[in-house]
Design a protein around this motif. Structure first.
Motif, PDB file in Angstrom:
ATOM      1  N   LEU A 111     106.718  37.188   8.380  1.00 45.46           N
ATOM      2  CA  LEU A 111     105.399  37.500   8.955  1.00 45.46           C
ATOM      3  C   LEU A 111     104.600  38.382   7.995  1.00 45.46           C
ATOM      4  O   LEU A 111     105.137  39.332   7.406  1.00 45.46           O
ATOM      5  N   HIS A 112     103.331  38.086   7.853  1.00 45.68           N
ATOM      6  CA  HIS A 112     102.474  38.871   6.955  1.00 45.68           C
ATOM      7  C   HIS A 112     101.007  38.642   7.317  1.00 45.68           C
ATOM      8  O   HIS A 112     100.663  37.629   7.927  1.00 45.68           O
ATOM      9  N   ASN A 113     100.159  39.567   6.929  1.00 48.35           N
ATOM     10  CA  ASN A 113      98.711  39.379   7.037  1.00 48.35           C
ATOM     11  C   ASN A 113      98.232  38.900   5.672  1.00 48.35           C
ATOM     12  O   ASN A 113      98.588  39.486   4.646  1.00 48.35           O
ATOM     13  N   ALA A 142     102.554  37.551  15.012  1.00 46.71           N
ATOM     14  CA  ALA A 142     102.893  38.866  15.574  1.00 46.71           C
ATOM     15  C   ALA A 142     101.631  39.710  15.594  1.00 46.71           C
ATOM     16  O   ALA A 142     100.820  39.657  14.663  1.00 46.71           O
ATOM     17  N   ASN A 143     101.471  40.452  16.675  1.00 44.66           N
ATOM     18  CA  ASN A 143     100.308  41.323  16.830  1.00 44.66           C
ATOM     19  C   ASN A 143     100.528  42.593  15.998  1.00 44.66           C
ATOM     20  O   ASN A 143     101.404  43.412  16.303  1.00 44.66           O
ATOM     21  N   SER A 144      99.740  42.754  14.940  1.00 43.53           N
ATOM     22  CA  SER A 144      99.978  43.839  13.987  1.00 43.53           C
ATOM     23  C   SER A 144      99.640  45.220  14.558  1.00 43.53           C
ATOM     24  O   SER A 144     100.101  46.233  14.022  1.00 43.53           O
ATOM     25  N   ASN A 229     100.359  45.419   5.436  1.00 44.92           N
ATOM     26  CA  ASN A 229     100.839  45.445   4.048  1.00 44.92           C
ATOM     27  C   ASN A 229     101.938  44.395   3.886  1.00 44.92           C
ATOM     28  O   ASN A 229     102.410  43.831   4.878  1.00 44.92           O
ATOM     29  N   GLN A 230     102.315  44.144   2.630  1.00 48.00           N
ATOM     30  CA  GLN A 230     103.365  43.147   2.380  1.00 48.00           C
ATOM     31  C   GLN A 230     104.526  43.757   1.606  1.00 48.00           C
ATOM     32  O   GLN A 230     105.163  43.074   0.787  1.00 48.00           O
ATOM     33  N   HIS A 303     101.182  36.198  10.405  1.00 46.09           N
ATOM     34  CA  HIS A 303     101.725  34.845  10.553  1.00 46.09           C
ATOM     35  C   HIS A 303     102.837  34.638   9.532  1.00 46.09           C
ATOM     36  O   HIS A 303     102.937  35.377   8.546  1.00 46.09           O
ATOM     37  N   GLY A 304     103.668  33.637   9.761  1.00 46.00           N
ATOM     38  CA  GLY A 304     104.749  33.307   8.826  1.00 46.00           C
ATOM     39  C   GLY A 304     105.018  31.817   8.891  1.00 46.00           C
ATOM     40  O   GLY A 304     104.162  31.037   9.318  1.00 46.00           O
TER      41      GLY A 304
END
Ligand SMILES: [Fe+2]
Length: 328
Positions: A111-113, A142-144, A229-230, A303-304
């Motif tokens: 999962l990442h933005n 996922a709701n960040s 962040n990633q 999302h991922g």
């Protein structure tokens, strides 16, 4: 009354519920002109996306990349953008419509933005399912804002206080710099890096960059704190068992990518494990159907991609570029 009830005579509304929220699924109730509906309803649909972080349009008459482009040009108000400073391989299908990340089908994309590792990122993402895989291939969400709330305070304080340094060594294993920056002229890459405060170093034709970004943002509409962040993707521990082999060959400083705290301190692996566990515990899953158009507020929803069997074709578009500077 919910925003979507204003469109009641045209649509059926379903939901994907999750702990802490829900995502609406909108389908046409009768045969309607898709483009006409999107044009008339785009402000309501946009408000739902900002409120819920996501919206799934299902069973609308959208038959391929061109229909997707027309739909997202309408929904975005002609604000589609390109994919700059990319981190994964993807191809342009037609103007500003891309394939989703072209990693092997057995790869799990955490999962990442989108583009939260760099200064510029899109506000909205649009995914369009052309072909559903035989099994797997979901796009987990996922709701960040909930991720930010759920993380351990000590871990969060370290990240928020220091920010993240993304280190990239291009070529050989990872994407070549020519593909990332869309040019084969080193001078243009250097100018891009200078303009965007990215540290860069050339060693003959080899490029290394380091870019520091905040670990979170303040959502411009909801004023929620968002985990953005990633670090968990860039940190070598994301490579699992293969990480040590790579470090043995190249040395930790020269592996294709890594994440450190912005002050250069090493991020303890235990912190990244905690972040991964928190993301996984908050994963929202739904099954793709061909023709689905998923709209995400990239500032609110991560999302991922799950591994899959068979063929899977999901297209992506992005709109409205924002910068960390504008949000923090
Ligand atoms: Fe992505």
């Amino acid at each position: 009354m919910s925003l979507l009830n204003q469109l009641d005579e045209h649509i059926d509304i379903d939901t994907i519920p999750y702990k802490g929220g829900l995502i609406s699924v909108v389908s046409p109730r009768k045969r309607i002109n898709t483009q006409g509906f999107l044009t008339e309803s785009k402000s309501i649909l946009g408000a739902v996306v900002r409120q819920q972080g996501a919206l799934l349009l299902r069973r609308f008459k959208l038959n391929g990349a061109k229909d997707f482009l027309t739909a997202v040009e309408t929904l975005s108000g002609n604000k589609l953008c390109n994919y700059e400073n990319k981190s994964t391989p993807r191809s342009q299908v037609i103007d500003r419509i891309f394939t989703s990340t072209e990693y092997p089908s057995d790869a799990f994309i955490p999962l990442h933005n989108e583009n939260s590792y760099t200064h510029t990122f899109p506000r909205y993402l649009y995914f369009f399912c052309l072909k559903k895989s035989i099994s797997g291939g979901e796009t987990p969400l996922a709701n960040s804002a909930l991720i930010h709330q759920a993380l351990d305070e000590k871990v969060k304080d370290e990240f928020l206080g220091k920010g993240v340094r993304y280190v990239r060594n291009y070529g050989e294993i990872d994407l070549p710099w020519q593909e990332v920056f869309g040019t084969d002229k080193p001078q243009e890459v250097s100018e891009y890096c200078e303009k965007h405060s990215i540290d860069y170093k050339w060693n003959k034709n080899q490029l290394r960059t380091e870019e520091c970004c905040p670990a979170s943002i303040l959502h411009p509409d909801t004023k929620e704190d968002i985990w953005f962040n990633q670090a968990h993707l860039f940190h070598y521990s994301n490579l699992g068992e293969g990480a040590q082999d790579l470090i043995n060959v190249y040395g930790l400083n020269n592996i294709p990518r890594n994440a450190l705290f912005a002050d250069g301190e090493v991020i303890p692996k235990g912190m990244l494990d905690h972040i991964r566990d928190t993301l996984n515990a908050n994963e929202i899953l739904f099954d793709w159907q061909p023709g689905d158009l998923l709209i995400l507020d990239n500032l609110k929803m991560a999302h991922g991609r799950r591994p899959f069997e068979g063929q899977r074709k999901v297209l992506v578009a992005m709109s409205e570029e924002l910068t960390h500077r504008e949000l923090n």
